[in-house]
Design an enzyme around this catalytic site. Sequence first.
Site, PDB file in Angstrom:
ATOM      1  N   ARG A  11      34.882   3.637  -5.618  1.00  0.00           N
ATOM      2  CA  ARG A  11      36.253   3.103  -5.669  1.00  0.00           C
ATOM      3  C   ARG A  11      36.560   2.282  -4.419  1.00  0.00           C
ATOM      4  NH1 ARG A  11      39.893   8.210  -7.853  1.00  0.00           N
ATOM      5  NH2 ARG A  11      38.623   8.666  -9.675  1.00  0.00           N
ATOM      6  N   ASN A  71      28.030  14.847  -6.306  1.00  0.00           N
ATOM      7  CA  ASN A  71      29.046  14.019  -6.979  1.00  0.00           C
ATOM      8  C   ASN A  71      29.606  12.943  -6.054  1.00  0.00           C
ATOM      9  OD1 ASN A  71      28.663  15.793  -9.063  1.00  0.00           O
ATOM     10  ND2 ASN A  71      30.835  16.227  -9.354  1.00  0.00           N
ATOM     11  N   ASP A  97      32.781  15.188 -16.601  1.00  0.00           N
ATOM     12  CA  ASP A  97      33.218  15.740 -15.316  1.00  0.00           C
ATOM     13  C   ASP A  97      34.632  16.324 -15.443  1.00  0.00           C
ATOM     14  OD1 ASP A  97      33.053  16.200 -12.560  1.00  0.00           O
ATOM     15  OD2 ASP A  97      33.913  14.246 -12.052  1.00  0.00           O
ATOM     16  N   SER A 145      31.200  11.950  -1.304  1.00  0.00           N
ATOM     17  CA  SER A 145      31.158  10.560  -0.809  1.00  0.00           C
ATOM     18  C   SER A 145      31.122  10.554   0.715  1.00  0.00           C
ATOM     19  CB  SER A 145      32.394   9.785  -1.287  1.00  0.00           C
ATOM     20  OG  SER A 145      32.268   9.445  -2.650  1.00  0.00           O
TER      21      SER A 145
END
Length: 315
Positions: A260, A254, A81, A213
């Site tokens: 996280r 993606n 990436d 996300s």
Amino acid sequence: MRLATKQLFNDAYGKYGIAAFNIFNTEQILGVFRGAAKAKSPVIIQITPVARNYIHPEILDNILAATEKRYPDVCFTIHLDHGDSIHCIDAIKSGCYNSVMIDASHETFKKNVQITREIVNRAHNEGIAVEAELGVIRGVEDRFSVEKKMAYCTDPEMALEFVEHTGCDSLAVAVGNRHGTYKLSPGQGLQLGLLARINSLLPGFPLVLHGASSVSAIEVERINRAGGKLSSEAKGLEKKEILQAIRLGVCKINIATDLRLLWTRVHREFFQNSPAAFDMTIPGLEYMDCLEQLVSEKCMDLIISNANNCPDETP
Ligand SMILES: [Zn+2]
């Protein structure tokens, strides 16, 4: 089961999105494989140059190879990436990647074409696919920050010219998507009209959505209750927007920030609730369980029609 990126895209196009999860450590590798196995869904393991050097490229490659043996039924590819030319060439030489992303989007159009074309030539010689980027996706990716003044969306006519001149296999587009926790201004969403125009000029060509996300408000609130200081304005993409994008040619979705945030929430809550604890395996196990759930739900959320099965392996 490792499959060629092109094969995954061909199977997915117009029917479902393939989630590409950024991994940094072993817990994340296991969580993603377990989630993909649970959802019986193909998945892309995505590695930034920072992640590649966080452990050591050779050690990371071996962990992935061992995980592949442990989960033989999971259909996946391994993708670099946001690489520059040096990262891409190194990944191509390693023999461990099915695809690489050359990110020269901060360069002029002409220079971006030239750099991308060089990587496409090298990668295709080794049977490796190439994702390129046109238009700068704002926000922060690893330690790379794009100044707001440089931000611009993907121009559809330039995208057509870029794909024709570079021979890239997929294209990351900037259509209002952003990296990081704060993805959209209130009231703003993905520019689906722009995406539709790109799709109309590049029918059948796989597009990639970075910064996809969802940034769950509940997760952000739990992090802040456990001592975090994330902005309550943090916001991600909605499921319906992503499904619309998949209908408009987006094959690869993606997802990094959500993994996280989950890591941060699990560890903050654990150490807040157990201040005397210092055993890393307890929150580590909980993170893997939670990540398995998150990954399986994400994969299932990306299906338009009932076609999210592992494609047959090409002989
Ligand atoms: Zn990205």
